[in-house]
Motif scaffolding. Structure first.
Motif, PDB file in Angstrom:
ATOM      1  N   ALA A 482      37.552   0.599   9.318  1.00  0.00           N
ATOM      2  CA  ALA A 482      36.538  -0.383   8.913  1.00  0.00           C
ATOM      3  C   ALA A 482      37.155  -1.776   8.766  1.00  0.00           C
ATOM      4  CB  ALA A 482      35.891   0.050   7.603  1.00  0.00           C
ATOM      5  N   ILE A 483      38.392  -1.810   8.246  1.00  0.00           N
ATOM      6  CA  ILE A 483      39.080  -3.099   8.118  1.00  0.00           C
ATOM      7  C   ILE A 483      39.379  -3.674   9.499  1.00  0.00           C
ATOM      8  CG2 ILE A 483      41.239  -4.172   7.378  1.00  0.00           C
ATOM      9  CD1 ILE A 483      41.194  -2.351   4.932  1.00  0.00           C
ATOM     10  N   LEU A 484      39.797  -2.813  10.417  1.00  0.00           N
ATOM     11  CA  LEU A 484      40.054  -3.278  11.782  1.00  0.00           C
ATOM     12  C   LEU A 484      38.784  -3.823  12.422  1.00  0.00           C
ATOM     13  CD1 LEU A 484      42.531  -0.670  13.321  1.00  0.00           C
ATOM     14  CD2 LEU A 484      42.880  -3.129  13.069  1.00  0.00           C
ATOM     15  N   GLN A 485      37.664  -3.177  12.168  1.00  0.00           N
ATOM     16  CA  GLN A 485      36.391  -3.671  12.705  1.00  0.00           C
ATOM     17  C   GLN A 485      36.050  -5.046  12.108  1.00  0.00           C
ATOM     18  OE1 GLN A 485      33.106  -1.007  12.162  1.00  0.00           O
ATOM     19  NE2 GLN A 485      31.649  -2.320  13.239  1.00  0.00           N
ATOM     20  N   LEU A 486      36.326  -5.187  10.817  1.00  0.00           N
ATOM     21  CA  LEU A 486      36.087  -6.485  10.175  1.00  0.00           C
ATOM     22  C   LEU A 486      36.997  -7.552  10.761  1.00  0.00           C
ATOM     23  CD1 LEU A 486      34.553  -7.965   7.904  1.00  0.00           C
ATOM     24  CD2 LEU A 486      36.420  -7.343   6.352  1.00  0.00           C
ATOM     25  N   ASP A 488      38.201  -7.558  13.823  1.00  0.00           N
ATOM     26  CA  ASP A 488      37.720  -7.846  15.183  1.00  0.00           C
ATOM     27  C   ASP A 488      36.464  -8.719  15.167  1.00  0.00           C
ATOM     28  OD1 ASP A 488      39.773  -6.397  16.257  1.00  0.00           O
ATOM     29  OD2 ASP A 488      38.628  -4.531  16.449  1.00  0.00           O
ATOM     30  N   GLU A 489      35.567  -8.456  14.241  1.00  0.00           N
ATOM     31  CA  GLU A 489      34.272  -9.142  14.256  1.00  0.00           C
ATOM     32  C   GLU A 489      34.277 -10.468  13.498  1.00  0.00           C
ATOM     33  OE1 GLU A 489      31.472  -6.383  12.722  1.00  0.00           O
ATOM     34  OE2 GLU A 489      31.569  -5.020  14.455  1.00  0.00           O
ATOM     35  N   PRO A 493      37.820 -13.811  15.370  1.00  0.00           N
ATOM     36  CA  PRO A 493      37.033 -14.934  15.911  1.00  0.00           C
ATOM     37  C   PRO A 493      37.166 -16.207  15.068  1.00  0.00           C
ATOM     38  CG  PRO A 493      35.732 -12.925  15.929  1.00  0.00           C
ATOM     39  CD  PRO A 493      36.965 -12.625  15.147  1.00  0.00           C
ATOM     40  N   LEU A 494      37.304 -16.036  13.737  1.00  0.00           N
ATOM     41  CA  LEU A 494      37.457 -17.209  12.880  1.00  0.00           C
ATOM     42  C   LEU A 494      38.745 -17.953  13.206  1.00  0.00           C
ATOM     43  CD1 LEU A 494      36.437 -18.846  10.409  1.00  0.00           C
ATOM     44  CD2 LEU A 494      37.722 -17.264   8.954  1.00  0.00           C
ATOM     45  N   VAL A 495      39.820 -17.219  13.393  1.00  0.00           N
ATOM     46  CA  VAL A 495      41.102 -17.847  13.730  1.00  0.00           C
ATOM     47  C   VAL A 495      41.032 -18.474  15.125  1.00  0.00           C
ATOM     48  CG1 VAL A 495      43.571 -17.457  14.026  1.00  0.00           C
ATOM     49  CG2 VAL A 495      42.332 -16.281  12.198  1.00  0.00           C
ATOM     50  N   GLU A 496      40.358 -17.796  16.055  1.00  0.00           N
ATOM     51  CA  GLU A 496      40.182 -18.381  17.390  1.00  0.00           C
ATOM     52  C   GLU A 496      39.435 -19.713  17.322  1.00  0.00           C
ATOM     53  OE1 GLU A 496      38.373 -15.257  19.786  1.00  0.00           O
ATOM     54  OE2 GLU A 496      40.170 -15.287  21.062  1.00  0.00           O
ATOM     55  N   GLU A 497      38.422 -19.789  16.463  1.00  0.00           N
ATOM     56  CA  GLU A 497      37.685 -21.039  16.279  1.00  0.00           C
ATOM     57  C   GLU A 497      38.598 -22.134  15.725  1.00  0.00           C
ATOM     58  OE1 GLU A 497      34.335 -20.368  13.800  1.00  0.00           O
ATOM     59  OE2 GLU A 497      33.316 -19.029  15.207  1.00  0.00           O
ATOM     60  N   ASP A 498      39.487 -21.754  14.811  1.00  0.00           N
ATOM     61  CA  ASP A 498      40.409 -22.742  14.248  1.00  0.00           C
ATOM     62  C   ASP A 498      41.351 -23.279  15.320  1.00  0.00           C
ATOM     63  OD1 ASP A 498      39.379 -22.587  11.650  1.00  0.00           O
ATOM     64  OD2 ASP A 498      40.616 -20.838  11.179  1.00  0.00           O
ATOM     65  N   VAL A 499      41.840 -22.412  16.177  1.00  0.00           N
ATOM     66  CA  VAL A 499      42.727 -22.861  17.251  1.00  0.00           C
ATOM     67  C   VAL A 499      41.952 -23.733  18.238  1.00  0.00           C
ATOM     68  CG1 VAL A 499      44.197 -22.109  19.163  1.00  0.00           C
ATOM     69  CG2 VAL A 499      44.237 -20.860  16.992  1.00  0.00           C
ATOM     70  N   ALA A 500      40.713 -23.340  18.539  1.00  0.00           N
ATOM     71  CA  ALA A 500      39.890 -24.144  19.440  1.00  0.00           C
ATOM     72  C   ALA A 500      39.610 -25.524  18.838  1.00  0.00           C
ATOM     73  CB  ALA A 500      38.581 -23.419  19.748  1.00  0.00           C
ATOM     74  N   ASP A 555      48.955 -11.652  21.613  1.00  0.00           N
ATOM     75  CA  ASP A 555      49.814 -10.544  21.207  1.00  0.00           C
ATOM     76  C   ASP A 555      49.190  -9.778  20.038  1.00  0.00           C
ATOM     77  OD1 ASP A 555      52.409  -9.090  21.229  1.00  0.00           O
ATOM     78  OD2 ASP A 555      52.586 -10.009  19.250  1.00  0.00           O
ATOM     79  N   LEU A 556      48.621 -10.514  19.057  1.00  0.00           N
ATOM     80  CA  LEU A 556      47.992  -9.859  17.921  1.00  0.00           C
ATOM     81  C   LEU A 556      46.775  -9.053  18.350  1.00  0.00           C
ATOM     82  CD1 LEU A 556      48.220 -12.658  15.185  1.00  0.00           C
ATOM     83  CD2 LEU A 556      49.372 -10.427  15.156  1.00  0.00           C
ATOM     84  N   LYS A 557      46.047  -9.554  19.343  1.00  0.00           N
ATOM     85  CA  LYS A 557      44.872  -8.806  19.818  1.00  0.00           C
ATOM     86  C   LYS A 557      45.293  -7.460  20.383  1.00  0.00           C
ATOM     87  CE  LYS A 557      40.595  -9.558  22.352  1.00  0.00           C
ATOM     88  NZ  LYS A 557      39.809 -10.512  23.154  1.00  0.00           N
ATOM     89  N   GLN A 558      46.397  -7.454  21.129  1.00  0.00           N
ATOM     90  CA  GLN A 558      46.896  -6.195  21.666  1.00  0.00           C
ATOM     91  C   GLN A 558      47.365  -5.267  20.545  1.00  0.00           C
ATOM     92  OE1 GLN A 558      49.949  -7.139  24.499  1.00  0.00           O
ATOM     93  NE2 GLN A 558      48.530  -8.111  25.954  1.00  0.00           N
ATOM     94  N   ARG A 559      48.005  -5.844  19.541  1.00  0.00           N
ATOM     95  CA  ARG A 559      48.506  -5.021  18.438  1.00  0.00           C
ATOM     96  C   ARG A 559      47.350  -4.394  17.655  1.00  0.00           C
ATOM     97  NH1 ARG A 559      53.781  -5.551  17.041  1.00  0.00           N
ATOM     98  NH2 ARG A 559      53.337  -5.118  14.841  1.00  0.00           N
ATOM     99  N   PHE A 560      46.282  -5.150  17.445  1.00  0.00           N
ATOM    100  CA  PHE A 560      45.132  -4.581  16.738  1.00  0.00           C
ATOM    101  C   PHE A 560      44.485  -3.472  17.567  1.00  0.00           C
ATOM    102  CE2 PHE A 560      44.888  -8.851  14.497  1.00  0.00           C
ATOM    103  CZ  PHE A 560      45.400  -8.355  13.313  1.00  0.00           C
TER     104      PHE A 560
END
Length: 925
Positions: A482-486, A488-489, A493-500, A555-560
């Motif tokens: 459930a934590i992994l799903q949180l 992912d969802e 995405p929040l961190v991706e928005e920060d980088v963008a 890399d983190l996406k692959q690890r998750f």
């Protein structure tokens, strides 16, 4: 004026006495019954005069007040719902109240409670207007704090009342030049016994009292016109009556002392100017009140306090107070909570390593001690925040028991380098890690029961306890999924928005760094460029950061994704164990459980915690570089010129300087002789029947001069000399006032420049601290080398980890502190320059970036240079001295000091047309 008693000529004495008794009784009863009604009349009359006078001075848009009434808003805690003229008596102290009933054995006044008694001090209905939510909590942002404070602050109400009182002073001075009427009437009946006057007599006498008109003229002349009327009725003897009337007048016009508009109009002039100053001071108070509520930086009225610049620390930062101070403390608490979550994770890791023999107990205990200290510090910080919040409530005029929840501010949002949503997830993972360790230890056999002659494998006997432990582990894996799903969802995405967003604002950040580099180049003498590391202001480092973060995110996406696969596999293996467990031998059960549960689960939780931390650090890196400050680019010279035009207190200070100069002439008038023109006369009625039958034959006219030589003027002489000293003091105070404004602006701008550079240094320090945490975490994730058991970590591993976490917390707080100090100074600069604008709610209208070139053009467009003189021209203009001629070398500011010292004193000191002072001057005869 004919007296009505003449109409009683044929009336009996008894009827006359009854009539006059009824008249007097009616007058007394009317006076007693007027009570609150007459008080309300005078209060309303005073309000009308005061508000009218304030409105006269409030017409200039530069200091237009939206609120001038001293009657509190019905929504205010200060509002009084009772009659302002006849309020009910407050509840008294019982011991003190007895003296209002009986004092010194005498029965006291009975009517104290006739208007009622109330135990209400504040407005009983004010809480109904307070914007509380359903839970009774006040959600407070900066704008709402200012609005509530303007409604409920006693300091704000007192400032309005001071303005009102200043207007009342003007109304009195204007009244002095109005035609003032006075009048009264008296009636007496006198009975005299025969032993006192030789014969008995009864006399009814009616007199007018003080029927007169007074008028003061602007030249000092004073006119008094009066009417006297006497009617006497004698009831004994011949029963006669007489009527005597007299009109008199007096006109006195001073020619020297106390005469002339300069002296006579001085009090009115001063009060009018004071009222204008009060209106401007009130608007200045509005401006400072906003800044005081938001940042705790208030301005005292008058020229004594010109900026209220807070004490600056060695790094250019300071702890704000007010609403921003509360938010700053709240943000540091969030940083501490994030730090504690990381410490808990680190402690769990080190405890696991201690169990596996890879680290000694001292490092575990060192980490545990640091966690306890940080938790204690967090509790202290929360207590300090609550105490500060209570004090802030009182500043706003609210009781401290009101529940208040601070809402986030856009400026502070950008300092959430690690989003608060990470903290509960990290804490949940820490809890799961502890639960996993406990579950596995309870499943494993007791080491004392293991046969020493057998290889250590342990034996597991299947029972309900073991079954329950495996089911608990399966539930924990479900929580991890459930934590992994949180993640992912939401988190990823929040961190991706920060980088963008970092990529989006990158050009602006690069431009800012280049401007700072240019400014540093301009400060090459004051601030050597080598004092700032080139890496801090490197645009290449900044441009390379987004691609690096993108690689780490990938890399983190692959690890998750790997974590999801591992958890699915563990879940399947645990399901098999639950199904086959009863059929397995203890040896088989232990072997399979160790391979699929005892080894993978703790490692999986530990690596997942590390990866979540890594994701949060990516966010911290991205957000650290996107935090921005509103640019301010103006030099102190331009800022001073702007303040000279726009600051309301500077206008008041200049007017006060002129007041001191004008006072010299007024006080000097007392040194003159008294020479008055006096013109007076009177005229009376003729005959005893008609009170208005005036005739010049029964009159007198008198005209002449009155002169009083100035033989004794010691008091006046001393007062005059004191006025000269007072003027020189005011003169010095004025240019020192100007100097303090200049000093304050220079200090503010210098500190803001320092903060701009220091902000980049603190930003770089945060990035370095993040790198330190990453390196220590990577060291903890290093697997043991092949064929080496119980591989020990370095003895400084825990200390390095604690230092890294502590450095990150300190760097975050320093970064925040410098940013807050810059923002407070930016708002304070708007006040100090006098350019601040408020909306009708008293809320600051943010001007955005400050461009010095724009303000230079504004100053130039204000008019010719004479409208904005240099300081020395300003002084000469205020002193009424003409400018020096071009031929005078003392006029040239470039004239060397040596030449000036050689000039004669008269040429050096005296402007053209002004004679030098004779040091041997003798007083006049």
């Amino acid at each position: 004026m004919r007296n009505h008693t003449v109409h009683y000529r044929n009336a009996s004495f008894a009827n006359i006495l009854v009539s006059w008794t009824m008249l007097v009784g009616s007058l007394i009863a009317g006076a007693l019954l007027a009570g609150c009604r007459s008080q309300a009349f005078y209060r309303t009359q005073a309000d009308n005069d005061a508000y009218f006078l304030v409105a006269e001075k409030n017409s200039d848009p530069r200091w237009h007040l939206d609120r001038t009434s001293i009657t509190p808003d019905p929504r205010s805690r200060m509002f009084d719902p009772f009659s302002p003229d006849c309020p009910p008596m407050p509840t008294d102290d019982p011991a003190a109240h007895q003296f209002m009933e009986v004092v010194d054995g005498k029965k006291a006044y009975w009517g104290w409670e006739r208007n009622g008694v109330t135990n209400e001090v504040a407005n009983p209905n004010w809480l109904a207007y307070l914007p509380l939510n359903e839970e009774g909590t006040l959600l407070l942002d900066g704008d709402k704090a200012v609005e509530i404070a303007r409604l409920n602050s006693p300091d704000y109400q007192r400032a309005l009342e001071d303005l009102y009182i200043s207007a009342l002073n003007v109304s009195f001075q204007r009244f002095r030049f109005d035609a003032q009427f006075f009048g009264g009437y008296e009636t007496f009946f006198t009975a005299t016994g025969p032993a006192r006057a030789g014969s008995s007599s009864s006399v009814l006498e009616a007199n007018t009292r003080n029927i007169q008109m007074e008028k003061l003229f602007a030249t000092g002349g004073q006119l008094v016109v009066g009417l006297a009327n006497n009617i006497m009725w004698e009831f004994s003897g011949p029963d006669t009556h007489s009527v005597n009337s007299l009109i008199d007048f007096s006109l006195v016009q001073p020619l020297l002392r106390n005469g002339g508009r300069k002296v006579v109009l001085e009090n009115l002039t001063q009060q009018e100017r004071d009222l204008l100053a009060s209106v401007r001071s009130m608007e200045r108070f509005n401006q400072s009140f906003y800044l005081d509520i938001i940042a705790g930086r208030g301005l005292a009225p008058g020229p004594g306090n010109v900026g209220g610049v807070p004490s600056i620390g060695p790094n250019g930062a300071f702890n704000a107070s007010g609403y921003y101070g509360l938010l700053q403390r709240q943000q540091t608490i969030r940083n501490q909570e994030s730090n504690i979550a990381s410490l808990r994770s680190s402690l769990a890791q080190l405890e696991a390593f201690f169990e596996s023999g890879r680290i000694d107990s001292f490092q575990v205990e060192l980490t545990r001690q640091s966690l306890f200290q940080t938790q204690s510090s967090l509790l202290s910080s929360k207590t300090t925040l609550q105490n500060s919040l209570d004090q802030f409530k009182i500043t706003m005029g609210l009781p401290p028991e009101i529940n208040v929840q601070l809402e986030r501010d856009r400026f502070f949002e950008q300092f959430n380098l690690i989003d608060p949503v990470f903290t509960p997830i990290t804490n949940k993972l820490n809890d799961i890690q502890g639960t996993v360790g406990t579950s596995l230890l309870e499943v494993l056999p007791d080491p004392e029961e293991i046969d020493p002659n057998k290889p250590f494998r342990g034996e597991l006997v299947w029972d309900e306890n073991v079954k329950q432990r495996f089911e608990n582990l399966r539930a924990l894996t479900a929580q991890l999924k459930a934590i992994l799903q949180l993640i992912d969802e939401d988190l990823y995405p929040l961190v991706e928005e920060d980088v963008a967003y970092l990529e989006e604002v990158l050009p602006t950040r690069v431009e800012d760094l280049q401007k700072i580099q240019e400014k540093l180049a301009g400060y090459s003498e004051e601030v050597p460029q080598e004092t700032v590391s080139n890496g801090v202001l490197s645009t290449k480092r900044l441009e390379d950061l987004p691609p690096q973060l993108r690689i780490i995110l990938g890399d983190l996406k692959q690890r998750f994704a790997q974590h999801r696969g591992i958890l699915d596999k563990i879940d399947q293996e645990v399901a098999v164990l639950l199904e086959q467990g009863p059929n397995l031998t203890p040896d088989q059960l232990y072997t399979q459980a160790k391979g699929v549960v005892f080894d993978p689960v703790p490692d999986e939780v530990q690596t997942l915690i590390a990866d979540v931390l890594g994701l949060s650090l990516v966010q911290a890196r991205a957000r650290t570089e996107t935090v921005s400050l509103v640019p301010v680019d103006i030099n102190s010279e331009t800022a001073l010129k702007v303040a000279r035009i726009h600051r309301l207190d500077w206008m008041n200070a200049q007017a006060a300087y002129v007041d001191a100069w004008r006072n010299i002439q007024v006080v000097a008038n007392d040194l003159l002789s008294d020479l008055d023109v006096v013109f007076s006369g009177e005229i009376g009625n003729v005959g005893g029947d008609n009170s208005v039958k005036f005739n010049s034959d029964n009159g007198r006219l008198r005209a002449g001069l009155e002169w009083d030589a100035p033989l004794t003027r010691l008091v006046e002489r001393n007062n005059y000399r004191e006025s000269l000293i007072a003027f020189q003091r005011t003169r010095r105070a004025y240019y020192q006032y100007r100097d303090r404004i200049s000093q304050g602006l220079r200090s503010t701008l210098r500190t803001m420049d320092l903060n701009r550079i220091n902000f980049e240094l603190r930003r770089a320090a945060v990035q370095v601290a993040i790198s330190q945490v990453e390196r220590t975490q990577l060291r903890l994730q290093e697997p043991a080398k092949p064929n080496q058991t119980n591989q020990q970590f370095n003895s400084s591993t825990a200390r390095d980890l604690l230092n890294a976490l502590d450095s990150l917390l300190s760097a975050q707080n320093d970064f925040l502190s410098v940013g807050v100090s810059y923002e407070v100074l930016r708002r304070g600069l708007d006040v100090d320059m006098g350019t601040i604008q408020l909306d009708d709610r008293g809320i600051w209208i943010d001007p955005g970036p400050v461009d010095g070139k724009f303000w230079e053009e504004q100053v130039e467009n204000m008019g010719p240079q004479s409208d904005l003189p240099d300081f020395h021209q300003e002084q000469r203009a205020l002193e009424g001295i003409e400018s020096r001629t071009e031929a005078n070398p003392a006029d040239d500011p470039d004239t060397p000091v040596e030449i000036l010292e050689e000039l004669p004193p008269g040429q050096l000191m005296q402007p053209e047309g002004v004679q030098p002072v004779n040091p041997n001057l003798e007083p006049p005869n």
